[in-house]
Design a protein around this motif. Structure first.
Motif, PDB file in Angstrom:
ATOM      1  N   CYS A  70      -4.253  -3.999   0.142  1.00 56.19           N
ATOM      2  CA  CYS A  70      -3.755  -3.813   1.502  1.00 56.19           C
ATOM      3  C   CYS A  70      -4.300  -2.520   2.094  1.00 56.19           C
ATOM      4  O   CYS A  70      -4.626  -1.578   1.385  1.00 56.19           O
ATOM      5  CB  CYS A  70      -2.232  -3.803   1.519  1.00 56.19           C
ATOM      6  SG  CYS A  70      -1.495  -2.397   0.665  1.00 56.19           S
TER       7      CYS A  70
ATOM      8  N   ILE B 143      -3.177   0.232   4.981  1.00 56.18           N
ATOM      9  CA  ILE B 143      -2.134   0.675   5.891  1.00 56.18           C
ATOM     10  C   ILE B 143      -2.762   1.124   7.214  1.00 56.18           C
ATOM     11  O   ILE B 143      -3.756   1.861   7.217  1.00 56.18           O
ATOM     12  CB  ILE B 143      -1.332   1.838   5.283  1.00 56.18           C
ATOM     13  CG1 ILE B 143      -0.681   1.399   3.960  1.00 56.18           C
ATOM     14  CG2 ILE B 143      -0.267   2.333   6.251  1.00 56.18           C
ATOM     15  CD1 ILE B 143       0.336   0.298   4.101  1.00 56.18           C
TER      16      ILE B 143
ATOM     17  N   PHE C  59       6.311   5.726   1.559  1.00 59.28           N
ATOM     18  CA  PHE C  59       6.292   4.501   2.345  1.00 59.28           C
ATOM     19  C   PHE C  59       7.610   3.753   2.183  1.00 59.28           C
ATOM     20  O   PHE C  59       8.141   3.629   1.081  1.00 59.28           O
ATOM     21  CB  PHE C  59       5.137   3.595   1.895  1.00 59.28           C
ATOM     22  CG  PHE C  59       3.795   4.068   2.344  1.00 59.28           C
ATOM     23  CD1 PHE C  59       3.341   3.817   3.630  1.00 59.28           C
ATOM     24  CD2 PHE C  59       2.975   4.766   1.476  1.00 59.28           C
ATOM     25  CE1 PHE C  59       2.106   4.257   4.041  1.00 59.28           C
ATOM     26  CE2 PHE C  59       1.732   5.207   1.883  1.00 59.28           C
ATOM     27  CZ  PHE C  59       1.289   4.959   3.172  1.00 59.28           C
ATOM     28  N   ASP C  60       8.128   3.253   3.286  1.00 61.00           N
ATOM     29  CA  ASP C  60       9.320   2.414   3.291  1.00 61.00           C
ATOM     30  C   ASP C  60       8.842   0.964   3.367  1.00 61.00           C
ATOM     31  O   ASP C  60       8.255   0.547   4.366  1.00 61.00           O
ATOM     32  CB  ASP C  60      10.186   2.767   4.501  1.00 61.00           C
ATOM     33  CG  ASP C  60      11.436   1.901   4.584  1.00 61.00           C
ATOM     34  OD1 ASP C  60      11.578   0.959   3.775  1.00 61.00           O
ATOM     35  OD2 ASP C  60      12.264   2.154   5.477  1.00 61.00           O
ATOM     36  N   SER C  61       9.074   0.190   2.300  1.00 63.60           N
ATOM     37  CA  SER C  61       8.576  -1.181   2.258  1.00 63.60           C
ATOM     38  C   SER C  61       9.229  -2.072   3.314  1.00 63.60           C
ATOM     39  O   SER C  61       8.742  -3.172   3.600  1.00 63.60           O
ATOM     40  CB  SER C  61       8.788  -1.788   0.864  1.00 63.60           C
ATOM     41  OG  SER C  61      10.169  -1.802   0.540  1.00 63.60           O
TER      42      SER C  61
ATOM     43  N   GLU D 186       7.781  -1.201   9.510  1.00 64.23           N
ATOM     44  CA  GLU D 186       6.537  -1.703  10.075  1.00 64.23           C
ATOM     45  C   GLU D 186       5.665  -0.507  10.449  1.00 64.23           C
ATOM     46  O   GLU D 186       6.094   0.379  11.190  1.00 64.23           O
ATOM     47  CB  GLU D 186       6.803  -2.562  11.308  1.00 64.23           C
ATOM     48  CG  GLU D 186       5.532  -3.111  11.929  1.00 64.23           C
ATOM     49  CD  GLU D 186       5.805  -3.966  13.156  1.00 64.23           C
ATOM     50  OE1 GLU D 186       4.830  -4.517  13.722  1.00 64.23           O
ATOM     51  OE2 GLU D 186       6.987  -4.074  13.550  1.00 64.23           O
TER      52      GLU D 186
END
Length: 228
Positions: A150, A152, A163-165, A168
């Motif tokens: 992925c 970002i 990072f907060d899964s 958004e």
């Protein structure tokens, strides 16, 4: 009586699953830079049937060659990782290259040894190919999913420390930003940290990581993703 399955987590990317009479590693980043915590000494790993490698980056592939040589484990990985492991001296019979979409039967060491000796039903194959057990002797099966690393949105200056899964993330990416940029970032960034930062400008943690990542003989890795 069937033994209860267990799943152990060793930080970052590495797991060990024990189930169906098998010991399976998912990624093998156990031997890390000196100032990072270590949760399992790689030299203490004496039992593994399979090693599943998600991709060939520095925090996933290193250690797979050492565990495979110590235990005789079969490594299932994309071709980039397989090529790096082959160069590191892992025997060909322990390497299974996949690209995504395959279903792979998994066997105990006893069944694999019996197949090698011609004592159990075998899978058909071309002359000279390693003797493999018939799929009916498998105790589990693996489904391979194709994937890409992925990316970002945004650039390195805008990435959060944590990072907060569930959040958004929206950034200024172009339609052409992709996993190719991760490959370039590793090849021309992470792999050149000493040159870019300079030893005199590094703190202890950065110096420790840089020393570790420069040792590509011990720490088998690639800037290329591959993905599975």
């Amino acid at each position: 009586m069937e033994t209860k399955a267990t799943l152990e987590y060793f930080g970052a990317t590495t797991f060990r699953l024990r189930a169906s009479g098998l010991t399976i590693f998912h990624d093998t980043w156990l031997d890390r830079p000196s100032l990072m915590p270590k949760y399992l000494n790689i030299n203490d790993v004496t039992d593994a049937d399979y090693i599943l490698i998600s991709h060939a980056h520095f925090d996933h592939l290193p250690g797979a060659d050492r565990i495979a040589k110590q235990t005789g484990a079969i490594i299932i990985a994309n071709c980039e990782a397989i090529n790096r492991l082959r160069d590191a001296g892992v025997p060909e019979e322990q390497l299974v290259p996949v690209a995504g979409g395959e279903r792979v039967p998994l066997f105990t060491k006893a069944v694999r040894a019996a197949a090698k000796a011609g004592e159990v039903a075998l899978r058909g194959g071309p002359p000279g190919a390693p003797q493999e057990p018939h799929h009916t002797l498998a105790t589990a099966e693996l489904h391979i999913w194709p994937s890409l690393h992925c990316l970002i949105p945004g650039d390195h200056s805008t990435l959060p420390d944590i990072f907060d899964s569930g959040a958004e993330y929206i950034g200024g990416n172009t339609p052409f930003d992709s996993t190719l940029d991760i490959t370039r970032g590793m090849e021309y960034g992470i792999f050149r940290m000493k040159e870019l930062i300079g030893e005199s400008n590094m703190d202890d943690k950065t110096a420790s990581f840089t020393k570790w990542i420069e040792d590509k003989k011990t720490n088998v890795m690639s800037a290329c993703d591959g993905g599975n």
